[in-house]
Design an enzyme around this catalytic site. Structure first.
Site, mmCIF file in Angstrom:
data_model
loop_
_atom_site.group_PDB
_atom_site.id
_atom_site.type_symbol
_atom_site.label_atom_id
_atom_site.label_comp_id
_atom_site.label_asym_id
_atom_site.label_seq_id
_atom_site.Cartn_x
_atom_site.Cartn_y
_atom_site.Cartn_z
ATOM 1 N N GLU A 101 0.881 -1.179 0.000
ATOM 2 C CA GLU A 101 0.000 0.000 0.000
ATOM 3 C C GLU A 101 0.913 1.223 0.000
ATOM 4 O O GLU A 101 1.516 1.547 1.022
ATOM 5 C CB GLU A 101 -0.888 -0.007 1.260
ATOM 6 C CG GLU A 101 -1.860 -1.166 1.352
ATOM 7 C CD GLU A 101 -3.006 -1.055 0.347
ATOM 8 O OE1 GLU A 101 -3.202 0.016 -0.241
ATOM 9 O OE2 GLU A 101 -3.693 -2.073 0.160
ATOM 10 N N CYS A 112 -2.008 9.485 2.362
ATOM 11 C CA CYS A 112 -1.685 8.838 1.080
ATOM 12 C C CYS A 112 -2.712 9.172 0.022
ATOM 13 O O CYS A 112 -2.402 9.308 -1.140
ATOM 14 C CB CYS A 112 -1.580 7.328 1.270
ATOM 15 S SG CYS A 112 -3.081 6.601 1.943
#
Ligand code: NAD
Length: 514
Positions: free
Chosen positions: A237, A271
């Site tokens: 991720e 993110c």
């Protein structure tokens, strides 16, 4: 934020005050950690899912009880304001655990599958078997959520976990360790290793059965390479450079509120934050004016009523500075915030005022590289096609948003965006819905979690076929003598334009008798 190796002194990046002292995990402990993890996993996996979920429930209730204490700890360690610690780091974990409690039994149960006619006499299933000892490596920006969700998912699926939280926010790492201890998880089921990248590398090299990594693209590539060498399955991720596309028919007031929240929440250290705004040219100036006004009204500080806290990691401030300098050299205009020369160069408190950049374009790092700071570049566009091309002109593909009242247009654009998530007339929303998968396209990562596969990724997916055991043989087994032509006829009758059931049954019986 920690200062040194061995005994760590942990400082708050918002106040500069020392908040804790703690011990780093020694490298020599790594083999023992895995030995313990492997031993504990066997008995943990032997528990029924219900029993494992009872531990998770206990953890959830403990977290609900400790919400305020946790918000304080996270806020002190990261510099984020307490409201953000509560809403965006603690609540998603509690919600995630509750989602697991509701769905785990169904998602981990044996799944019955159809069996094709030619496999007559069998029944087909998929079983989910835990992988073993799972390594979870997590970053500092949402230090609770990004460690806890993979940890509890792996646990629910019957694995033991070795967690390596970020060395930048070690206090939250120790806090999580305490939570699991107090919730009474059996010894060895969840172990925390506290340290930096060297410890992370040792844990990766020690051959866990699965690696769940959240962090930068750079580290993701290193871990991916090591995992590939040993063929260790991995979820990565990674970073993002998420576009927000605003068409002229959008609700501009809502879009402006979303842009500044999506760009500046957690000081932009998200993110899936808004890192690029594309506004249709006819509303570009109006939108710029709106976001400027709204940005200037934000309160920055460390109190519970403030909107924006401090940055978390000094090195991140350097990246932000280099992106701003590069953009200004290439002709961008700083509409809000201070020029890097005017920033307070204080290593202990890391506040950065939110910055809007107009006149930005794709030659600038602030538009192409992940900034991970409170920076919002804004670029005009003329057509739908141009907006899609600009949004897709990125090595990243984590998240995106589309703003318009025309939902058919939103749908058209959504289908063309190469990102793991698209939010329509919203920002960052998808990650909060545990029913939806989460993960990135392109360099934003490999794999997905959350959603119905959120627990299954931590399992070996096992195909099981059951035959009653009656009957001496099967048609495709030896001997083959004279079978070839009958098989040809059988397959033509079965797979041809129209299935010829009578001939098919005749062929089948004929082969059975051979
Ligand atoms: P990072 O890659 O520097 O560190 C992440 C973790 O990896 C830390 O625990 C670190 O100690 C460890 N690590 C570093 N080098 C290692 C190595 N060689 N072997 C093993 N472990 C190692 O990332 P960061 O600065 O902590 O986090 C910020 C990055 O994370 C940003 O790029 C952000 O976009 C990304 N991120 C992604 C998601 C997502 O879900 N896609 C979520 C949050 C953050």
């Amino acid at each position: 934020m920690k200062e040194s190796v061995g005994e760590w002194k942990v400082y708050s990046p918002a106040t500069g005050e020392e908040i804790a002292r703690m011990q780093e995990t020694a490298a020599e402990q790594v083999p023992f950690i895995y030995k313990e993890a492997r031993k504990a996993q066997v008995s943990w996996a032997a528990f029924s899912i219900k029993k494992r979920l009872a531990f998770l429930k206990k953890l959830r209730l403990l977290m609900v009880e400790r919400m305020e204490e946790m918000a304080e700890a996270i806020s002190q360690d990261t510099g984020k304001v307490k409201t953000e610690a509560l809403v965006a780091d603690i609540m998603p974990v509690i919600e995630g655990i509750r989602h697991i409690e509701k769905t785990a039994e169904k998602n981990l149960a044996r799944q019955k599958k159809a069996t094709p006619l030619l496999m007559f006499g069998r029944k087909s299933y998929v079983d989910y078997m835990p992988r073993g000892a799972v390594l979870v490596i997590s970053p500092w920006n949402y230090p609770l959520q990004l460690a806890m969700i993979p940890i509890v998912s792996a646990l629910a699926a019957g694995n033991s976990v070795v967690a390596k939280p970020s060395e930048v926010t070690p206090y939250v790492g120790v806090y999580m360790e305490r939570l699991f201890r107090e919730a009474g998880f059996p010894k060895g089921t969840v172990q925390f290793a506290h340290g930096g990248k060297e410890l992370g590398a040792l844990l990766t090299n020690a051959k866990p059965d699965y690696i769940f990594f959240t962090g930068s693209v750079r580290t993701g590539k290193i871990i991916g390479e090591l995992a590939a060498k040993e063929l260790i399955p991995v979820t990565l991720e990674l970073g993002g450079k998420d576009p927000m596309i605003i068409f002229k028919d959008a609700n501009l007031e809502r879009a402006a509120n979303a842009a500044i929240w999506g760009g500046f929440t957690n000081s932009g250290q998200v993110c899936m934050s808004v890192e690029r705004v594309y506004a249709e040219r006819t509303i570009y100036l109006e939108f710029l004016k709106l976001i400027k006004e709204k940005t200037l009204s934000l309160r920055q500080g460390a109190s519970v009523d403030d909107d924006i806290g401090s940055m978390t990691f000094p090195a991140q401030r350097e990246i932000v500075s280099s992106h701003i300098r590069d953009a200004l050299e290439k002709g961008a205009i700083l509409e809000t915030g201070k020029y890097p020369d005017q920033w307070k160069l204080d290593e202990k408190t890391l506040f950065l005022e939110p910055m809007i950049l107009s006149g930005a374009d794709h030659s600038m790092k602030a538009v192409t590289e992940e900034t991970f700071g409170p920076v919002l570049p804004i670029i005009p566009f003329d057509t739908e096609e141009e907006a899609v091309n600009l949004a897709n002109d990125s090595k990243y593909g984590l998240n995106s948003s589309v703003w318009t009242e025309d939902l058919a247009k939103a749908d058209r654009v959504t289908k063309q965006l190469v990102t793991g998530a698209v939010n329509i007339n919203d920002v960052l929303g998808t990650v909060a819905n545990h029913e939806l998968p989460f993960g990135g396209a392109k360099q934003s990562g490999i794999g997905r979690y959350h959603g119905e596969n959120g627990l299954r990724i931590f399992c070996h997916e096992k195909a099981v076929m059951i035959h009653s055991g009656k009957g001496k043989t099967e048609i495709q087994w030896y001997p083959y003598k004279k079978k070839y032509d009958s098989f040809l006829s059988l397959f033509k009758n079965y797979f041809g334009r129209r299935t010829n059931w009578i001939n098919l049954i005749k062929d089948y019986i004929k082969i059975r008798k051979m």
